[in-house]
Design a protein around this motif. Sequence first.
Motif, PDB file in Angstrom:
ATOM      1  N   TYR A 195      37.419  42.063   9.262  1.00  0.00           N
ATOM      2  CA  TYR A 195      37.915  42.043  10.453  1.00  0.00           C
ATOM      3  C   TYR A 195      36.804  42.541  11.980  1.00  0.00           C
ATOM      4  CZ  TYR A 195      42.556  40.527   9.094  1.00  0.00           C
ATOM      5  OH  TYR A 195      43.307  40.357   8.735  1.00  0.00           O
ATOM      6  N   ASN A 196      36.688  41.991  13.162  1.00  0.00           N
ATOM      7  CA  ASN A 196      34.959  42.810  14.330  1.00  0.00           C
ATOM      8  C   ASN A 196      35.718  44.292  14.115  1.00  0.00           C
ATOM      9  OD1 ASN A 196      37.268  43.131  16.626  1.00  0.00           O
ATOM     10  ND2 ASN A 196      36.455  40.700  16.497  1.00  0.00           N
ATOM     11  N   SER A 197      34.753  45.148  14.867  1.00  0.00           N
ATOM     12  CA  SER A 197      35.291  46.362  15.084  1.00  0.00           C
ATOM     13  C   SER A 197      36.800  47.069  16.144  1.00  0.00           C
ATOM     14  CB  SER A 197      33.863  46.882  15.547  1.00  0.00           C
ATOM     15  OG  SER A 197      33.445  46.250  16.105  1.00  0.00           O
ATOM     16  N   VAL A 198      36.450  45.672  16.926  1.00  0.00           N
ATOM     17  CA  VAL A 198      37.678  45.697  17.400  1.00  0.00           C
ATOM     18  C   VAL A 198      39.003  45.545  16.871  1.00  0.00           C
ATOM     19  CG1 VAL A 198      38.614  45.197  20.036  1.00  0.00           C
ATOM     20  CG2 VAL A 198      36.025  45.584  19.510  1.00  0.00           C
ATOM     21  N   GLN A 199      38.692  44.806  16.425  1.00  0.00           N
ATOM     22  CA  GLN A 199      40.815  44.092  15.418  1.00  0.00           C
ATOM     23  C   GLN A 199      40.668  45.530  15.029  1.00  0.00           C
ATOM     24  OE1 GLN A 199      38.439  40.129  13.904  1.00  0.00           O
ATOM     25  NE2 GLN A 199      40.023  39.627  15.621  1.00  0.00           N
ATOM     26  N   ILE A 200      39.775  46.514  13.977  1.00  0.00           N
ATOM     27  CA  ILE A 200      40.248  47.463  13.551  1.00  0.00           C
ATOM     28  C   ILE A 200      40.504  48.217  13.895  1.00  0.00           C
ATOM     29  CG2 ILE A 200      39.019  48.697  11.452  1.00  0.00           C
ATOM     30  CD1 ILE A 200      37.475  46.696  10.450  1.00  0.00           C
ATOM     31  N   ASP A 201      39.592  48.296  15.114  1.00  0.00           N
ATOM     32  CA  ASP A 201      40.268  49.725  15.688  1.00  0.00           C
ATOM     33  C   ASP A 201      41.847  49.178  16.263  1.00  0.00           C
ATOM     34  OD1 ASP A 201      39.252  52.603  16.921  1.00  0.00           O
ATOM     35  OD2 ASP A 201      39.888  51.573  18.558  1.00  0.00           O
ATOM     36  N   LYS A 202      42.465  47.978  16.520  1.00  0.00           N
ATOM     37  CA  LYS A 202      43.663  48.203  16.997  1.00  0.00           C
ATOM     38  C   LYS A 202      44.347  48.674  16.128  1.00  0.00           C
ATOM     39  CE  LYS A 202      43.098  44.765  20.988  1.00  0.00           C
ATOM     40  NZ  LYS A 202      43.071  42.906  20.551  1.00  0.00           N
ATOM     41  N   VAL A 203      44.481  48.324  14.273  1.00  0.00           N
ATOM     42  CA  VAL A 203      45.202  48.648  13.559  1.00  0.00           C
ATOM     43  C   VAL A 203      45.039  49.444  12.874  1.00  0.00           C
ATOM     44  CG1 VAL A 203      45.542  45.698  13.355  1.00  0.00           C
ATOM     45  CG2 VAL A 203      43.647  47.192  12.150  1.00  0.00           C
ATOM     46  N   LYS A 204      44.076  50.790  13.129  1.00  0.00           N
ATOM     47  CA  LYS A 204      44.068  52.115  12.418  1.00  0.00           C
ATOM     48  C   LYS A 204      45.370  52.038  12.428  1.00  0.00           C
ATOM     49  CE  LYS A 204      42.248  53.947  16.441  1.00  0.00           C
ATOM     50  NZ  LYS A 204      41.288  54.523  16.983  1.00  0.00           N
ATOM     51  N   GLY A 205      45.273  53.436  10.544  1.00  0.00           N
ATOM     52  CA  GLY A 205      46.220  53.693  10.981  1.00  0.00           C
ATOM     53  C   GLY A 205      47.867  53.815  10.751  1.00  0.00           C
ATOM     54  N   LEU A 206      47.566  51.555  10.982  1.00  0.00           N
ATOM     55  CA  LEU A 206      49.171  51.273  10.364  1.00  0.00           C
ATOM     56  C   LEU A 206      49.595  50.277   9.073  1.00  0.00           C
ATOM     57  CD1 LEU A 206      49.176  49.570  14.156  1.00  0.00           C
ATOM     58  CD2 LEU A 206      50.091  51.443  13.268  1.00  0.00           C
ATOM     59  N   LYS A 207      50.145  49.936   9.096  1.00  0.00           N
ATOM     60  CA  LYS A 207      50.453  49.290   8.108  1.00  0.00           C
ATOM     61  C   LYS A 207      49.953  47.611   8.455  1.00  0.00           C
ATOM     62  CE  LYS A 207      55.287  50.956   6.528  1.00  0.00           C
ATOM     63  NZ  LYS A 207      56.987  50.498   6.521  1.00  0.00           N
ATOM     64  N   SER A 208      49.662  47.231   7.272  1.00  0.00           N
ATOM     65  CA  SER A 208      49.160  45.719   7.613  1.00  0.00           C
ATOM     66  C   SER A 208      50.420  45.044   7.459  1.00  0.00           C
ATOM     67  CB  SER A 208      48.361  45.180   5.909  1.00  0.00           C
ATOM     68  OG  SER A 208      47.574  45.740   5.030  1.00  0.00           O
TER      69      SER A 208
END
Length: 515
Positions: free
Chosen positions: A477-490
Motif C-alpha cells: 500500500y502507499n505511505s498514506v494508506q499504511i499510516d491509516k492502518v498502522k497498529g491495527l488488525k488487518s
Amino acid sequence: MARPRQAPSNTIVIKLGTSSIVHEKTHQPLLSTLSAVVETVVHLREQGHKVVLVSSGAIGVGLKRMDMPHRPKGLSGKQALAAIGQGRLIALWDNLFGQLEQPIAQVLLTRGDISDRTRYLNAVNTFKELLSMGVVPIVNENDTVSVSEIKFGDNDTLSAITASMIHADYLFLLTDVDGLYTANPRKDPDAKLLHVVSSVASIRSQVSTSTLGSSLGTGGMETKLIAADIATAAGVTTIITSSKDPESIFKIIEYNNALRSGSSTPARSQSGRSSPISSLPTVQALPTSDSRTPSGSDVSVGLVRPPHTVFKSSPAPLRDLKSWTSHTLHPSGSVIVDHGAHAVLSRRESGGRLLPAGVLGVRGAFASGQAVRIVVRKRLAGVVHEPHPSAPELGTSTPNTPLLQATASVSSSISTLDPGLELSDLADHALPTVDEEATPSVTQRVLPEEDHVLVEKPIDESDEWEVEEVGRGLANYNSVQIDKVKGLKSSYIPQLLGYADSEYVVENITIRVPP
Ligand SMILES: N[C@@H](CCC(=O)OP(=O)(O)O)C(=O)O
C-alpha cells in the motif's frame, strides 16, 4: 574407457578498478595489466567458464584524452569525461580481446535501470543471451545519466549486483592490494592478510577500510566489504586479490578446489554444480588461527596459497526477488516497526510479510509496489526499555491495552545498512509525534479498544531515540494508506481504505539486522 573428469565450469565476474586500468598520475592505460586480464579471461573461457568483466576507467581514460590532470569536482564534469572516456575504453578492450578473437559487448547500467522489475529481468536475459553466445560482457555504470538517486556509486557495488543478477559462482575484485588486511599494509608492517571471512559483519571492526582508494577511483576497501556483503548474501563467493597478477585467478580457483575436495560435505553452486568455496571447511578469519606454514603453503592441500582474501558465500542465499529488493532498489521511504514485529520478521516462518499491527508509523512518501526501509527505534544508552509483555507475536491483538502514539525528541543516526544515506535522508527517519495533525491517531477513529494492537511501551517525552534500518521490503500500500492502518488488525484495511489487496502492508522483507 573412462572419460577424463571435466573441471566444473563456473560463472565468474571480474571487477577491475580505475587504478588497475590507468596510471594514477599519467592516466596512460596500463597495457600489461589489461593484456594479462584479457589472456586470463580468454583462458577461463577456453576452460568452459562464463566470464563478465566489470571495468571502471572511463573517467581516467577521458582525463588522458582531454589532457586534464585531475578529476573535475562537479558532477557534470565527471559525466562529460566519462562520456569521452567510455568509448575509448571499450575500444581498447575490444582491440585487446579482438587480438584473441574474443567477442565482447558493452553493458552500461544505472541503479534506475534495474529498480524496475521488468527492466531488471530484461538485463538478466541480455546477460544470459550474451554468455550463451560466448561473448564477454563488459559492464560499467552509465555515468552520463547517473545522478545520486540512480547511481550505484561505485563499481564494487555494481559488480556485486551484477554477480547476484546472473547467479555467478565467483566475484573477483581485482585491486591494487592482494587482499583485505588488518591495517594498511603500506604503512603498517604488522598488517595481516585475512584468508577466509565467513561474515563481513564480524570482521568489520578488525580491519582497516580507510586504506587504498586511489585518487582516481571511488572505491577503497569499504566499498569492497559492502560488495562482498551483497554478493555473499546472494550466494556468490567473493575474492579480493591483486590485479598485478590476474593469472592468480586460476591458482585461487585450483587452491580452493583442492581445499574443497578435502571437505566431506560439498555444497551446491548457484548453477547446481559443486561450489568450490562455500564448501570450504570453516577456516580462519584471521591468520593467527589458520593452517598456513610460514612459507605460505597450506598443509591440508599441499599447495602454495596464492595471496587473496575469500569471503564465503552464504549457505542460505537470498532468493532472487529478495536479493533484488534488498540491494537493487532505492528505498522511497521507511516503515517504522515495533520490536515485536522486528523479532517476528527475523524468523523464517514470517515469510517476510508485515501486518499493519506491527507498524508504528511511516516516513517519506512512497507508492504501492515501491521499496521501503524497515526501521526500528532504538533507545539511546542509559534509558531502560521494557517491552510490553504481550509484544512478541506480530498480528496478535493484545486486548485492553490502548494504542499509544509515540512522542519523542528525535536523534537520528545514519543507518548501518545504507552507506549512501545522507544527512538529507535523516528527515525521513523522524519519528511520529502526537501533535502531527496529518496523522490522525487511531483513538480519533474511535475503534474498539480490543482492536488496538499495542506492541511497545509508551515513550516518555524526554526520551531520546535513534533509528536503525534493519531491512527492506516492497510496500503493498502507499505511505498514506499504511499510516491509516498502522497498529491495527488487518480486518480494518477494507473499512479504512475502501479495499484490501492484501492483509500485509509490506512483503518480500529481508531482515539484515536481527533484533
Ligand atoms: N564509472 C566510473 C568508475 C567509478 C568507480 O567505481 O571507480 P573504481 O573505484 O576505480 O572502481 C568510471 O568508469 O570512471
